[in-house]
Design a protein around this motif. Structure first.
Motif, PDB file in Angstrom:
ATOM      1  N   PHE A 212      35.395  36.264  34.898  1.00 43.12           N
ATOM      2  CA  PHE A 212      34.482  37.393  35.729  1.00 43.12           C
ATOM      3  C   PHE A 212      35.447  37.963  36.585  1.00 43.12           C
ATOM      4  CE2 PHE A 212      32.136  38.182  39.467  1.00 43.12           C
ATOM      5  CZ  PHE A 212      31.180  39.139  38.879  1.00 43.12           C
ATOM      6  N   VAL A 213      36.270  37.122  37.287  1.00 42.35           N
ATOM      7  CA  VAL A 213      36.947  37.496  38.543  1.00 42.35           C
ATOM      8  C   VAL A 213      38.022  38.415  37.720  1.00 42.35           C
ATOM      9  CG1 VAL A 213      38.587  36.909  40.367  1.00 42.35           C
ATOM     10  CG2 VAL A 213      36.691  35.500  40.067  1.00 42.35           C
ATOM     11  N   ASN A 214      38.561  38.327  36.782  1.00 43.77           N
ATOM     12  CA  ASN A 214      39.609  38.982  36.037  1.00 43.77           C
ATOM     13  C   ASN A 214      39.056  40.446  35.635  1.00 43.77           C
ATOM     14  OD1 ASN A 214      42.495  37.911  35.764  1.00 43.77           O
ATOM     15  ND2 ASN A 214      41.446  36.384  34.748  1.00 43.77           N
ATOM     16  N   THR A 215      37.902  40.430  35.429  1.00 40.17           N
ATOM     17  CA  THR A 215      37.183  41.707  34.860  1.00 40.17           C
ATOM     18  C   THR A 215      36.341  42.426  36.149  1.00 40.17           C
ATOM     19  OG1 THR A 215      35.173  40.517  34.001  1.00 40.17           O
ATOM     20  CG2 THR A 215      37.210  40.991  32.447  1.00 40.17           C
ATOM     21  N   HIS A 216      36.365  41.847  37.198  1.00 45.11           N
ATOM     22  CA  HIS A 216      35.762  42.332  38.468  1.00 45.11           C
ATOM     23  C   HIS A 216      36.660  42.151  39.570  1.00 45.11           C
ATOM     24  CE1 HIS A 216      32.323  41.528  35.730  1.00 45.11           C
ATOM     25  NE2 HIS A 216      31.818  42.468  36.336  1.00 45.11           N
ATOM     26  N   PRO A 217      37.748  42.907  39.756  1.00 40.96           N
ATOM     27  CA  PRO A 217      38.725  42.906  40.672  1.00 40.96           C
ATOM     28  C   PRO A 217      38.253  42.999  42.332  1.00 40.96           C
ATOM     29  CG  PRO A 217      38.931  45.068  39.485  1.00 40.96           C
ATOM     30  CD  PRO A 217      37.800  44.210  38.910  1.00 40.96           C
ATOM     31  N   GLU A 218      36.860  43.369  42.345  1.00 38.42           N
ATOM     32  CA  GLU A 218      36.465  43.477  43.744  1.00 38.42           C
ATOM     33  C   GLU A 218      36.171  42.105  44.231  1.00 38.42           C
ATOM     34  OE1 GLU A 218      32.800  44.175  40.949  1.00 38.42           O
ATOM     35  OE2 GLU A 218      34.970  44.693  40.934  1.00 38.42           O
ATOM     36  N   TYR A 219      36.286  41.051  43.366  1.00 36.13           N
ATOM     37  CA  TYR A 219      36.122  39.710  43.607  1.00 36.13           C
ATOM     38  C   TYR A 219      37.352  38.867  43.814  1.00 36.13           C
ATOM     39  CZ  TYR A 219      30.721  40.411  43.143  1.00 36.13           C
ATOM     40  OH  TYR A 219      29.795  40.732  43.527  1.00 36.13           O
ATOM     41  N   ILE A 220      38.478  39.483  43.704  1.00 31.82           N
ATOM     42  CA  ILE A 220      39.796  38.615  43.768  1.00 31.82           C
ATOM     43  C   ILE A 220      39.933  38.448  45.074  1.00 31.82           C
ATOM     44  CG2 ILE A 220      42.129  38.830  43.500  1.00 31.82           C
ATOM     45  CD1 ILE A 220      41.670  40.561  41.049  1.00 31.82           C
ATOM     46  N   SER A 221      39.521  39.157  46.028  1.00 34.17           N
ATOM     47  CA  SER A 221      39.755  38.666  47.517  1.00 34.17           C
ATOM     48  C   SER A 221      39.166  37.416  47.903  1.00 34.17           C
ATOM     49  CB  SER A 221      39.390  39.831  48.341  1.00 34.17           C
ATOM     50  OG  SER A 221      37.771  40.077  48.166  1.00 34.17           O
ATOM     51  N   LEU A 222      38.226  36.880  47.275  1.00 35.19           N
ATOM     52  CA  LEU A 222      37.389  35.782  47.338  1.00 35.19           C
ATOM     53  C   LEU A 222      38.308  34.402  47.062  1.00 35.19           C
ATOM     54  CD1 LEU A 222      33.749  36.264  46.523  1.00 35.19           C
ATOM     55  CD2 LEU A 222      34.735  35.521  48.667  1.00 35.19           C
ATOM     56  N   VAL A 223      39.189  34.990  46.100  1.00 33.97           N
ATOM     57  CA  VAL A 223      40.281  33.449  45.741  1.00 33.97           C
ATOM     58  C   VAL A 223      41.257  33.550  46.718  1.00 33.97           C
ATOM     59  CG1 VAL A 223      41.813  32.848  43.773  1.00 33.97           C
ATOM     60  CG2 VAL A 223      39.588  33.889  43.224  1.00 33.97           C
ATOM     61  N   PRO A 224      41.642  32.323  47.521  1.00 38.53           N
ATOM     62  CA  PRO A 224      42.787  32.205  48.447  1.00 38.53           C
ATOM     63  C   PRO A 224      43.860  33.053  47.638  1.00 38.53           C
ATOM     64  CG  PRO A 224      41.300  30.233  48.389  1.00 38.53           C
ATOM     65  CD  PRO A 224      41.099  31.075  47.205  1.00 38.53           C
ATOM     66  N   GLN A 225      44.763  33.642  48.724  1.00 42.76           N
ATOM     67  CA  GLN A 225      45.945  34.278  48.183  1.00 42.76           C
ATOM     68  C   GLN A 225      46.770  33.135  47.717  1.00 42.76           C
ATOM     69  OE1 GLN A 225      47.084  37.584  49.637  1.00 42.76           O
ATOM     70  NE2 GLN A 225      48.925  37.547  48.350  1.00 42.76           N
ATOM     71  N   ARG A 226      46.837  31.972  48.382  1.00 42.39           N
ATOM     72  CA  ARG A 226      47.794  30.964  47.782  1.00 42.39           C
ATOM     73  C   ARG A 226      47.503  30.247  46.571  1.00 42.39           C
ATOM     74  NH1 ARG A 226      44.232  28.731  50.888  1.00 42.39           N
ATOM     75  NH2 ARG A 226      43.207  26.756  50.375  1.00 42.39           N
ATOM     76  N   SER A 227      46.192  30.500  45.944  1.00 39.63           N
ATOM     77  CA  SER A 227      45.825  29.932  44.545  1.00 39.63           C
ATOM     78  C   SER A 227      45.942  30.965  43.649  1.00 39.63           C
ATOM     79  CB  SER A 227      44.442  29.524  44.940  1.00 39.63           C
ATOM     80  OG  SER A 227      44.449  28.279  45.925  1.00 39.63           O
ATOM     81  N   ARG A 228      46.141  32.271  43.906  1.00 38.60           N
ATOM     82  CA  ARG A 228      45.825  33.265  42.755  1.00 38.60           C
ATOM     83  C   ARG A 228      46.882  33.279  41.627  1.00 38.60           C
ATOM     84  NH1 ARG A 228      44.862  38.166  47.335  1.00 38.60           N
ATOM     85  NH2 ARG A 228      42.675  37.278  47.842  1.00 38.60           N
ATOM     86  N   ALA A 229      48.193  32.892  41.990  1.00 35.65           N
ATOM     87  CA  ALA A 229      49.234  32.696  41.015  1.00 35.65           C
ATOM     88  C   ALA A 229      48.641  31.490  39.929  1.00 35.65           C
ATOM     89  CB  ALA A 229      50.444  32.354  41.795  1.00 35.65           C
ATOM     90  N   LEU A 230      48.028  30.574  40.634  1.00 35.21           N
ATOM     91  CA  LEU A 230      47.587  29.407  39.771  1.00 35.21           C
ATOM     92  C   LEU A 230      46.806  29.904  38.751  1.00 35.21           C
ATOM     93  CD1 LEU A 230      47.563  26.214  39.146  1.00 35.21           C
ATOM     94  CD2 LEU A 230      45.609  26.394  41.080  1.00 35.21           C
ATOM     95  N   PHE A 231      45.750  30.919  38.951  1.00 29.90           N
ATOM     96  CA  PHE A 231      44.811  31.388  38.070  1.00 29.90           C
ATOM     97  C   PHE A 231      45.404  32.622  37.253  1.00 29.90           C
ATOM     98  CE2 PHE A 231      42.316  29.265  41.315  1.00 29.90           C
ATOM     99  CZ  PHE A 231      41.798  28.251  40.463  1.00 29.90           C
ATOM    100  N   GLY A 232      46.473  32.616  37.453  1.00 32.12           N
ATOM    101  CA  GLY A 232      47.050  34.239  37.012  1.00 32.12           C
ATOM    102  C   GLY A 232      46.607  35.342  37.469  1.00 32.12           C
ATOM    103  N   LEU A 233      46.123  35.386  38.660  1.00 32.77           N
ATOM    104  CA  LEU A 233      45.331  36.665  39.263  1.00 32.77           C
ATOM    105  C   LEU A 233      46.481  37.435  40.114  1.00 32.77           C
ATOM    106  CD1 LEU A 233      42.244  34.791  40.617  1.00 32.77           C
ATOM    107  CD2 LEU A 233      42.442  36.581  38.714  1.00 32.77           C
ATOM    108  N   PRO A 234      46.322  38.848  40.305  1.00 35.20           N
ATOM    109  CA  PRO A 234      47.225  39.513  41.100  1.00 35.20           C
ATOM    110  C   PRO A 234      47.062  39.016  42.503  1.00 35.20           C
ATOM    111  CG  PRO A 234      45.477  40.912  40.207  1.00 35.20           C
ATOM    112  CD  PRO A 234      45.338  39.390  39.763  1.00 35.20           C
ATOM    113  N   GLN A 235      48.493  39.073  43.247  1.00 36.69           N
ATOM    114  CA  GLN A 235      48.508  38.685  44.468  1.00 36.69           C
ATOM    115  C   GLN A 235      48.077  39.740  45.469  1.00 36.69           C
ATOM    116  OE1 GLN A 235      49.906  35.609  45.669  1.00 36.69           O
ATOM    117  NE2 GLN A 235      49.606  35.236  43.385  1.00 36.69           N
TER     118      GLN A 235
END
Length: 103
Positions: A80-103
């Motif tokens: 869901f987060v990968n397909t709804h980029p407006e929610y990436i900001s809810l994932v802490p920046q320090r944890s995004r790489a762990l989930f393969g999300l853009p910084q």
């Protein structure tokens, strides 16, 4: 189809109803100011109707309103987060790489 999502704090989950019938849930675990989304379940008779997105979006919105950041530990929540980029900001920046999300 009328849907509703309610938080059930006693069971640490958000529950989804569709036309008044239980349709699924997402389990969470709160630690400090982070909410880990650990498991999403949509009951078989409701699968294939996009209800997981309804449930996860409502959970993300409620988490934001409650002041939590979100850890999408469940593969469905991560998708869901990968397909709804407006929610990436809810994932802490320090944890995004762990989930393969853009910084």
């Amino acid at each position: 189809m009328a849907t509703e999502v309610r938080k059930n704090a006693a069971l640490e989950r958000f529950e989804l109803t569709a036309d008044g019938a239980p349709a699924g849930y997402i389990e969470y675990q709160d630690t400090g100011d982070e909410r880990g989304l650990v498991h999403t379940e949509i009951y078989p008779r409701f699968e294939g109707r996009g209800l997981a997105n309804v449930l996860i979006q409502a959970t993300m919105d409620a988490s934001r309103a409650e002041g939590f950041s979100v850890l999408p530990l469940c593969p469905v929540a991560l998708h869901f987060v990968n397909t709804h980029p407006e929610y990436i900001s809810l994932v802490p920046q320090r944890s995004r790489a762990l989930f393969g999300l853009p910084q």
